[in-house]
Design a protein around this motif. Structure first.
Motif, PDB file in Angstrom:
ATOM      1  N   ARG A  51       0.835  -1.208   0.000  1.00  0.00           N
ATOM      2  CA  ARG A  51       0.000   0.000   0.000  1.00  0.00           C
ATOM      3  C   ARG A  51       0.871   1.261   0.000  1.00  0.00           C
ATOM      4  NH1 ARG A  51      -1.225   2.661   4.268  1.00  0.00           N
ATOM      5  NH2 ARG A  51      -1.047   0.878   5.673  1.00  0.00           N
ATOM      6  N   LEU A  52       1.894   1.269   0.849  1.00  0.00           N
ATOM      7  CA  LEU A  52       2.779   2.432   0.918  1.00  0.00           C
ATOM      8  C   LEU A  52       3.572   2.604  -0.372  1.00  0.00           C
ATOM      9  CD1 LEU A  52       4.021   2.068   4.606  1.00  0.00           C
ATOM     10  CD2 LEU A  52       2.382   3.735   3.705  1.00  0.00           C
ATOM     11  N   ARG A  53       3.991   1.524  -0.968  1.00  0.00           N
ATOM     12  CA  ARG A  53       4.736   1.589  -2.230  1.00  0.00           C
ATOM     13  C   ARG A  53       3.842   2.146  -3.333  1.00  0.00           C
ATOM     14  NH1 ARG A  53       9.566   2.628  -4.204  1.00  0.00           N
ATOM     15  NH2 ARG A  53      10.047   1.397  -6.046  1.00  0.00           N
ATOM     16  N   ARG A  54       2.588   1.703  -3.362  1.00  0.00           N
ATOM     17  CA  ARG A  54       1.641   2.203  -4.367  1.00  0.00           C
ATOM     18  C   ARG A  54       1.346   3.689  -4.181  1.00  0.00           C
ATOM     19  NH1 ARG A  54      -2.292  -3.044  -4.502  1.00  0.00           N
ATOM     20  NH2 ARG A  54      -1.029  -4.225  -5.969  1.00  0.00           N
ATOM     21  N   GLN A  55       1.548   4.190  -2.962  1.00  0.00           N
ATOM     22  CA  GLN A  55       1.372   5.614  -2.685  1.00  0.00           C
ATOM     23  C   GLN A  55       2.604   6.416  -3.127  1.00  0.00           C
ATOM     24  OE1 GLN A  55       0.481   5.992   1.498  1.00  0.00           O
ATOM     25  NE2 GLN A  55      -1.472   4.910   1.307  1.00  0.00           N
ATOM     26  N   GLY A  56       3.618   5.699  -3.610  1.00  0.00           N
ATOM     27  CA  GLY A  56       4.803   6.374  -4.140  1.00  0.00           C
ATOM     28  C   GLY A  56       5.963   6.494  -3.174  1.00  0.00           C
ATOM     29  N   LEU A  57       5.875   5.880  -2.003  1.00  0.00           N
ATOM     30  CA  LEU A  57       6.972   5.969  -1.051  1.00  0.00           C
ATOM     31  C   LEU A  57       8.157   5.131  -1.515  1.00  0.00           C
ATOM     32  CD1 LEU A  57       4.522   6.951   0.674  1.00  0.00           C
ATOM     33  CD2 LEU A  57       5.680   5.964   2.626  1.00  0.00           C
ATOM     34  N   THR A  58       9.353   5.587  -1.164  1.00  0.00           N
ATOM     35  CA  THR A  58      10.562   4.823  -1.456  1.00  0.00           C
ATOM     36  C   THR A  58      10.708   3.703  -0.429  1.00  0.00           C
ATOM     37  OG1 THR A  58      11.955   6.148   0.003  1.00  0.00           O
ATOM     38  CG2 THR A  58      11.716   6.924  -2.296  1.00  0.00           C
ATOM     39  N   TYR A  59      11.610   2.772  -0.723  1.00  0.00           N
ATOM     40  CA  TYR A  59      11.864   1.687   0.232  1.00  0.00           C
ATOM     41  C   TYR A  59      12.284   2.266   1.585  1.00  0.00           C
ATOM     42  CZ  TYR A  59      11.700  -2.176  -3.168  1.00  0.00           C
ATOM     43  OH  TYR A  59      11.312  -3.122  -4.077  1.00  0.00           O
ATOM     44  N   ARG A  60      13.133   3.293   1.570  1.00  0.00           N
ATOM     45  CA  ARG A  60      13.621   3.906   2.811  1.00  0.00           C
ATOM     46  C   ARG A  60      12.456   4.525   3.592  1.00  0.00           C
ATOM     47  NH1 ARG A  60      16.470   2.896   6.346  1.00  0.00           N
ATOM     48  NH2 ARG A  60      18.188   2.535   4.933  1.00  0.00           N
ATOM     49  N   GLU A  61      11.549   5.215   2.903  1.00  0.00           N
ATOM     50  CA  GLU A  61      10.404   5.830   3.572  1.00  0.00           C
ATOM     51  C   GLU A  61       9.480   4.769   4.169  1.00  0.00           C
ATOM     52  OE1 GLU A  61       9.961   9.926   0.945  1.00  0.00           O
ATOM     53  OE2 GLU A  61       9.174   8.037   0.138  1.00  0.00           O
ATOM     54  N   ILE A  62       9.309   3.667   3.433  1.00  0.00           N
ATOM     55  CA  ILE A  62       8.480   2.566   3.950  1.00  0.00           C
ATOM     56  C   ILE A  62       9.136   1.974   5.190  1.00  0.00           C
ATOM     57  CG2 ILE A  62       7.565   0.263   3.472  1.00  0.00           C
ATOM     58  CD1 ILE A  62       7.392   1.153   0.486  1.00  0.00           C
ATOM     59  N   ALA A  63      10.439   1.781   5.127  1.00  0.00           N
ATOM     60  CA  ALA A  63      11.172   1.234   6.272  1.00  0.00           C
ATOM     61  C   ALA A  63      11.021   2.143   7.490  1.00  0.00           C
ATOM     62  CB  ALA A  63      12.646   1.052   5.920  1.00  0.00           C
ATOM     63  N   ASP A  64      11.153   3.428   7.285  1.00  0.00           N
ATOM     64  CA  ASP A  64      11.024   4.376   8.388  1.00  0.00           C
ATOM     65  C   ASP A  64       9.611   4.355   8.982  1.00  0.00           C
ATOM     66  OD1 ASP A  64      13.662   5.110   8.050  1.00  0.00           O
ATOM     67  OD2 ASP A  64      13.198   6.959   6.929  1.00  0.00           O
ATOM     68  N   GLN A  65       8.606   4.303   8.110  1.00  0.00           N
ATOM     69  CA  GLN A  65       7.222   4.327   8.591  1.00  0.00           C
ATOM     70  C   GLN A  65       6.828   3.048   9.309  1.00  0.00           C
ATOM     71  OE1 GLN A  65       4.076   5.212   5.867  1.00  0.00           O
ATOM     72  NE2 GLN A  65       4.175   7.385   6.325  1.00  0.00           N
TER      73      GLN A  65
END
Length: 99
Positions: A51-65
């Motif tokens: 879901r986060l990736r489909r929202q355009g987040l990078t791997y790093r942003e997903i990891a942080d969240q």
């Protein structure tokens, strides 16, 4: 009886068995998370990463969240793709047998 709240152990099953004077399998059986709960939790983690990736987040942003490592994000997304591919293949096989 199994663990209700999954928590990382700081000792191995073998170490705990030696400490408490029981077998390793007794330790594992007593503290293990039920497989169905583990699989449900894993599916939720995969869905969140997708879901986060489909929202355009990078791997790093997903990891942080999500509070996971960059490598874990890659693994979650890879596993999600693999699960979707297997489900699609199973649907095709079922349709082939039904026709």
């Amino acid at each position: 009886m199994t663990a209700r709240v999954p928590e990382r152990r700081t000792k191995t099953g073998r170490e705990l068995a030696e400490e408490f004077g029981v077998s390793r399998s007794t330790v594992v059986r007593t503290i293990a998370e039920p497989r169905s709960e583990y699989e449900q939790r894993a599916e939720q983690r995969r869905e969140t990463a997708v879901r986060l990736r489909r929202q355009g987040l990078t791997y790093r942003e997903i990891a942080d969240q999500t509070g996971t490592s960059l490598g874990a994000v890659g693994r979650l997304l890879h596993d999600a793709r693999r699960h979707r591919e297997r489900a699609a293949a199973a649907e095709r096989r079922a349709a082939d047998h039904g026709a």
